[in-house]
Motif scaffolding. Sequence first.
Motif, PDB file in Angstrom:
ATOM      1  N   VAL A  88       0.834  -1.202   0.000  1.00 57.55           N
ATOM      2  CA  VAL A  88       0.000   0.000   0.000  1.00 57.55           C
ATOM      3  C   VAL A  88       0.870   1.255   0.000  1.00 57.55           C
ATOM      4  CG1 VAL A  88      -1.593   1.352   1.417  1.00 57.55           C
ATOM      5  CG2 VAL A  88      -2.028  -1.073   1.025  1.00 57.55           C
ATOM      6  N   ALA A  91       2.176   1.721  -3.403  1.00 56.90           N
ATOM      7  CA  ALA A  91       1.110   2.192  -4.285  1.00 56.90           C
ATOM      8  C   ALA A  91       0.862   3.685  -4.099  1.00 56.90           C
ATOM      9  CB  ALA A  91      -0.167   1.403  -4.018  1.00 56.90           C
ATOM     10  N   CYS A  92       0.852   4.143  -2.844  1.00 56.68           N
ATOM     11  CA  CYS A  92       0.629   5.569  -2.576  1.00 56.68           C
ATOM     12  C   CYS A  92       1.745   6.432  -3.158  1.00 56.68           C
ATOM     13  CB  CYS A  92       0.504   5.810  -1.078  1.00 56.68           C
ATOM     14  SG  CYS A  92      -1.032   5.173  -0.350  1.00 56.68           S
ATOM     15  N   LEU A  95       1.096   6.714  -6.805  1.00 53.89           N
ATOM     16  CA  LEU A  95       0.008   7.662  -7.061  1.00 53.89           C
ATOM     17  C   LEU A  95       0.511   9.099  -7.047  1.00 53.89           C
ATOM     18  CD1 LEU A  95      -2.946   6.201  -4.941  1.00 53.89           C
ATOM     19  CD2 LEU A  95      -2.922   6.518  -7.413  1.00 53.89           C
ATOM     20  N   VAL A 102      -6.908  11.920  -4.005  1.00 50.61           N
ATOM     21  CA  VAL A 102      -7.256  10.529  -4.291  1.00 50.61           C
ATOM     22  C   VAL A 102      -8.469  10.127  -3.459  1.00 50.61           C
ATOM     23  CG1 VAL A 102      -6.440   8.146  -4.219  1.00 50.61           C
ATOM     24  CG2 VAL A 102      -4.842   9.987  -4.798  1.00 50.61           C
ATOM     25  N   ILE A 104     -10.886   7.620  -1.477  1.00 55.22           N
ATOM     26  CA  ILE A 104     -10.768   6.374  -0.711  1.00 55.22           C
ATOM     27  C   ILE A 104     -12.068   6.146   0.056  1.00 55.22           C
ATOM     28  CG2 ILE A 104      -8.267   6.493  -0.472  1.00 55.22           C
ATOM     29  CD1 ILE A 104      -8.657   7.503   2.381  1.00 55.22           C
ATOM     30  N   SER A 108     -10.828   2.006   4.407  1.00 52.52           N
ATOM     31  CA  SER A 108      -9.410   1.943   4.026  1.00 52.52           C
ATOM     32  C   SER A 108      -8.532   1.588   5.221  1.00 52.52           C
ATOM     33  CB  SER A 108      -8.962   3.288   3.448  1.00 52.52           C
ATOM     34  OG  SER A 108      -9.657   3.583   2.257  1.00 52.52           O
ATOM     35  N   ILE A 112      -2.987   3.217   4.207  1.00 54.29           N
ATOM     36  CA  ILE A 112      -3.262   4.178   3.139  1.00 54.29           C
ATOM     37  C   ILE A 112      -3.087   5.600   3.662  1.00 54.29           C
ATOM     38  CG2 ILE A 112      -5.095   5.130   1.664  1.00 54.29           C
ATOM     39  CD1 ILE A 112      -6.038   2.369   1.074  1.00 54.29           C
ATOM     40  N   PHE A 153      -8.331   4.776  -4.817  1.00 52.40           N
ATOM     41  CA  PHE A 153      -7.653   3.651  -4.164  1.00 52.40           C
ATOM     42  C   PHE A 153      -8.690   2.977  -3.274  1.00 52.40           C
ATOM     43  CE2 PHE A 153      -3.299   2.419  -2.126  1.00 52.40           C
ATOM     44  CZ  PHE A 153      -3.594   1.090  -2.341  1.00 52.40           C
ATOM     45  N   MET A 181      -6.577   1.872  -8.220  1.00 52.20           N
ATOM     46  CA  MET A 181      -5.790   0.886  -7.488  1.00 52.20           C
ATOM     47  C   MET A 181      -6.701   0.168  -6.502  1.00 52.20           C
ATOM     48  SD  MET A 181      -2.175   2.776  -6.707  1.00 52.20           S
ATOM     49  CE  MET A 181      -1.068   3.271  -8.023  1.00 52.20           C
ATOM     50  N   ASP A 183      -6.774  -2.340  -3.069  1.00 47.78           N
ATOM     51  CA  ASP A 183      -6.200  -3.084  -1.948  1.00 47.78           C
ATOM     52  C   ASP A 183      -7.041  -4.349  -1.785  1.00 47.78           C
ATOM     53  OD1 ASP A 183      -5.345  -4.133   0.428  1.00 47.78           O
ATOM     54  OD2 ASP A 183      -5.829  -2.385   1.661  1.00 47.78           O
TER      55      ASP A 183
END
Length: 449
Positions: A88, A91-92, A95, A102, A104, A108, A112, A153, A181, A183
């Motif tokens: 994660v 991924a962040c 981004l 973003v 969410i 989450s 994140i 995300f 994306m 998770d």
Amino acid sequence: MEPIASDMDGKLSTYKMIASHSPEIKVRLHTPAHQGVRGVSEYFGDRIYAYDLPFFNRDKFDNVEKHISSLYKTKRTFFITGGATQGVLIACSILARRHRKVAIGLNSHLSIIHGFILSETEPFFIPSRSFMPTDEEVIQALESADGDVTALFLTHPSYDGITTDLGRISQYCRSRNIELMIDEAHGTHFPFLDEENLSALTLECDLVVHSLHKFVGSLVQTALIHLPEASVITEEETLTALALFETTSRSNLLLLSIEEAIQLAFGDERKSIFHKVAGNCDQLRSLLDNWGNTLTYDSQVSDPFKLFLYSDRISGDNLAKLLYESGVYFEYFEPRGVLLIFSFQNTDDDFVHVAKVLAEIYTTLATQAPRELFDEHILIRTPVMRCLPREAFFASTRKEVYLHEAKGLVSCQNIKKIPPCVPVLIPGEEITDWHLQTIAPDTLVKVMS
């Protein structure tokens, strides 16, 4: 079935690399200090220590990862040994290369928020009636953002196994050029159940995180990052972000565990067990269907391996106590009910025992008067963000106060609900009446001053 990369002797590629490392050496004058030998350890055998030598750079696993990618049918899959949390965070950081705001969901994982703190990203919380937003709520939220939000995300499935129409969300994001994306830490078994569009890997999205230990059977802290075929993210971008969060000495034990678990999961025998477990869970649902709300399950939970039990007679913690006293342990409980997670390790006898226990509990509960069911919606909020999480987290002027004195102030810290490690207060969020009603009033909280 396509086999994992190995020679005629059937040994895994990771094992071969470990076993072939300079066996002729007489004296080792390098780290690790244990030098691949058990020594005086009381708890670990020689083989464990032998696996822990040497250290391999990521490029040594290039062919292994590419083969795993072919099994998952991805553009590229990467091994990681810091859990889905590491995935994660990576991924962040990816981004942040082109997105500043973003979207969410409220469900989450805390990681994140940590990723947003590190990458200076602004969260846009999707308003929803439950922790897991529906596809309609996701799309409405993105529409309301009016182009201000350029990435999504999504944590899917939720920890307790609730899913939504991910295909519809994926199509919407593609049509609006919104990077997507997922998770999928709690859906790592989905690729092995052959149900259409169950896994995000089958959809047009840009990155998927898997936590292998949860359902696939590898050691804790093993995970994968997938770039699906339709991903707009390049391998180079991913490797650049990986370097920020990856140790230079990854554990061979974890790497070997990843390769072995995936080999087994893609095998015909393990796949048949996955399907058998799903069938046995369906039989438990059929049993519970006979008992009304006296003892039932959340029908929104569509994960084939999960049952969220609840009753209109007792609270979740008391239901958990009855299960535990009958030798059935569980993932977690909350005021609403108890989450059961089954795996390929659960035998037919396990399911027989659980069915027997549930029948006994129902008989006990049937003699009690109904009560009002717990309303999970009281736990839902839309965070009021007064500044970026990063700004509040690193605020130079702060003070510590009791929560009941903090209404209207801005938090500098995370307060989380474990499980499922979902934050109920994050840095940059204004403390409101909702927090005073949800969190113990004598909780000390750091706030901006």
